[in-house]
Design a protein around this motif. Structure first.
Motif, PDB file in Angstrom:
ATOM      1  N   GLY A 161     -39.862 -41.712 -25.804  1.00  9.50           N
ATOM      2  CA  GLY A 161     -38.477 -42.052 -26.101  1.00  9.50           C
ATOM      3  C   GLY A 161     -37.516 -40.908 -25.886  1.00  9.50           C
ATOM      4  O   GLY A 161     -37.923 -39.747 -25.765  1.00  9.50           O
ATOM      5  N   PRO A 162     -36.227 -41.218 -25.840  1.00  7.81           N
ATOM      6  CA  PRO A 162     -35.200 -40.200 -25.611  1.00  7.81           C
ATOM      7  C   PRO A 162     -34.975 -39.317 -26.828  1.00  7.81           C
ATOM      8  O   PRO A 162     -35.254 -39.715 -27.964  1.00  7.81           O
ATOM      9  CB  PRO A 162     -33.946 -41.035 -25.309  1.00  7.81           C
ATOM     10  CG  PRO A 162     -34.176 -42.312 -26.059  1.00  7.81           C
ATOM     11  CD  PRO A 162     -35.655 -42.571 -25.959  1.00  7.81           C
ATOM     12  N   GLU A 163     -34.441 -38.127 -26.589  1.00  3.51           N
ATOM     13  CA  GLU A 163     -34.156 -37.175 -27.664  1.00  3.51           C
ATOM     14  C   GLU A 163     -32.753 -37.454 -28.198  1.00  3.51           C
ATOM     15  O   GLU A 163     -31.769 -36.861 -27.766  1.00  3.51           O
ATOM     16  CB  GLU A 163     -34.279 -35.748 -27.129  1.00  3.51           C
ATOM     17  CG  GLU A 163     -35.671 -35.423 -26.600  1.00  3.51           C
ATOM     18  CD  GLU A 163     -35.786 -34.011 -26.045  1.00  3.51           C
ATOM     19  OE1 GLU A 163     -34.780 -33.256 -26.099  1.00  3.51           O
ATOM     20  OE2 GLU A 163     -36.874 -33.652 -25.562  1.00  3.51           O
ATOM     21  N   VAL A 164     -32.665 -38.345 -29.170  1.00  6.50           N
ATOM     22  CA  VAL A 164     -31.373 -38.785 -29.691  1.00  6.50           C
ATOM     23  C   VAL A 164     -30.753 -37.762 -30.639  1.00  6.50           C
ATOM     24  O   VAL A 164     -29.573 -37.441 -30.553  1.00  6.50           O
ATOM     25  CB  VAL A 164     -31.523 -40.147 -30.415  1.00  6.50           C
ATOM     26  CG1 VAL A 164     -30.179 -40.601 -30.976  1.00  6.50           C
ATOM     27  CG2 VAL A 164     -32.093 -41.195 -29.457  1.00  6.50           C
ATOM     28  N   ASP A 165     -31.559 -37.244 -31.559  1.00  2.77           N
ATOM     29  CA  ASP A 165     -31.097 -36.283 -32.561  1.00  2.77           C
ATOM     30  C   ASP A 165     -31.741 -34.929 -32.250  1.00  2.77           C
ATOM     31  O   ASP A 165     -32.943 -34.741 -32.482  1.00  2.77           O
ATOM     32  CB  ASP A 165     -31.510 -36.771 -33.954  1.00  2.77           C
ATOM     33  CG  ASP A 165     -31.085 -35.850 -35.084  1.00  2.77           C
ATOM     34  OD1 ASP A 165     -30.929 -34.632 -34.843  1.00  2.77           O
ATOM     35  OD2 ASP A 165     -30.923 -36.333 -36.215  1.00  2.77           O
ATOM     36  N   PRO A 166     -30.986 -33.955 -31.735  1.00  8.05           N
ATOM     37  CA  PRO A 166     -31.559 -32.671 -31.301  1.00  8.05           C
ATOM     38  C   PRO A 166     -32.328 -31.933 -32.398  1.00  8.05           C
ATOM     39  O   PRO A 166     -33.431 -31.423 -32.156  1.00  8.05           O
ATOM     40  CB  PRO A 166     -30.333 -31.866 -30.850  1.00  8.05           C
ATOM     41  CG  PRO A 166     -29.334 -32.895 -30.456  1.00  8.05           C
ATOM     42  CD  PRO A 166     -29.539 -34.031 -31.425  1.00  8.05           C
TER      43      PRO A 166
END
Length: 332
Positions: free
Chosen positions: A189-194
């Motif tokens: 999945g994408p890195e939404v919250d760094p």
């Protein structure tokens, strides 16, 4: 009609509309939307998420509709200021779509003034695996030992943010991998919250049998799903998980955390398996691993459930009908 489309899908284009797809996170303020509306001469808008997308559309004097997300009703509605903003968005919206009857009832309880404009439409699913996807290369990229006996990959698909709780099963799964080296948990999945992403990467790096893979195209994701042993969902809250429905459509068994959004689509031991804690997950995963008939039955029933209740064409017909409300009854 020419649409600003802040949600996925091509139902509107299929009806002859011109759509401009944008991510709500691309806009810092409603003024950015105003500039886009003027530049593109937009006639209407459709947004996914009442707060995240809907608040950007307020006051622009173009008709718009809203599709509720799980975050709207499970999280944002509990925060006073966000709740107030969402109520005002619903005052302007021509219609709002909830994925389930329970979501509709929850929304009506929060914003009674919107009762007459909330519709129920289950998410339509048509999973399309990329035929060129190379599973062996995926495993190599994930640093998975392909020579392990009885290799089984459990796939967890989610954006890296706390509400998806991707770390919920990591410790228990790592212990299981020590016992059975052929089982792996792969988080995609994408890195939404760094900041949270850094925490996830650090934990996964220390955990044996757990791998983290970045964002993938939809076709590759569906192909990876089709080749995995089971789809996992460990979210704290969900509206309606597309990944769960896509796995069912691809006849892949589902193990999902027992929360209302998941229980609305997964019937325990009928169309999938529901767990409440990591220990129960491991117990059910082992059952699935050692009971081939259970795996077969869940996959077949899941496929049938999606066919009956999440038909892509029905969803298309619903949205094309609702869009006419944005045209005020005029010809499209």
């Amino acid at each position: 009609m020419k649409f600003l489309h802040l949600s996925p899908g091509d139902h509107l284009e299929a009806a002859g509309h011109v759509c401009i797809l944008r991510d709500a996170f691309d806009f810092e303020s409603p003024s950015d939307i105003a500039d886009l509306i003027t530049a593109e001469n937009l006639d209407a808008a459709l947004a996914l998420h009442l707060y995240r997308g809907g608040r950007l559309l307020q006051g622009h004097h173009i008709p718009f509709g809203i599709i509720f997300g799980g975050t709207d009703l499970n999280e944002d509605a509990n925060q006073g200021l966000k709740n107030e903003v969402m109520g005002k968005v619903l005052e302007e919206a021509r219609f709002a779509v909830a994925f389930t009857q329970s979501m509709k009832e929850k929304a009506q309880a929060q914003w009674p003034h919107a009762t007459g404009k909330i519709y129920v439409q289950s998410q339509g699913i048509a999973a399309t695996p990329n035929p060129a996807f190379n599973w062996k290369e995926f495993l190599q990229r994930s640093e998975i030992n392909q020579s392990a006996d009885n290799l089984r990959v459990f796939l967890l698909i989610c954006g890296l943010r706390q509400v998806k709780d991707p770390l919920f099963l990591v410790d228990a799964f790592s212990e299981w991998h020590e016992e059975e080296p052929g089982v792996y948990l792969v988080i995609v999945g994408p890195e939404v919250d760094p900041e949270f992403t850094r925490e996830v990467k650090a934990r996964v790096k220390r955990a044996s049998g757990v791998r983290l893979v970045g964002e993938m195209s939809q076709g590759d994701l569906h192909a990876a799903m089709k080749n995995c042993f089971a789809l996992v969902n460990s979210s704290l809250s969900e509206g309606m998980s597309a990944a769960i429905l896509e796995a069912m459509d691809l006849e892949v068994p589902v193990l999902a955390r027992n929360i209302p959004g998941n229980a609305a689509v997964v019937e325990h031991e009928v169309t999938g398996l529901l767990f409440s804690d990591p220990q129960e997950f491991i117990h059910l995963a082992k059952r699935l691993l050692h009971e081939p008939e259970l795996e077969r039955v869940l996959a077949a029933r899941g496929k049938e459930y999606v066919r009956r209740h999440h038909a892509w064409q029905v969803e298309r017909d619903t949205y094309q009908s609702l869009v006419r409300k944005l045209a005020g009854g005029a010809e499209d």
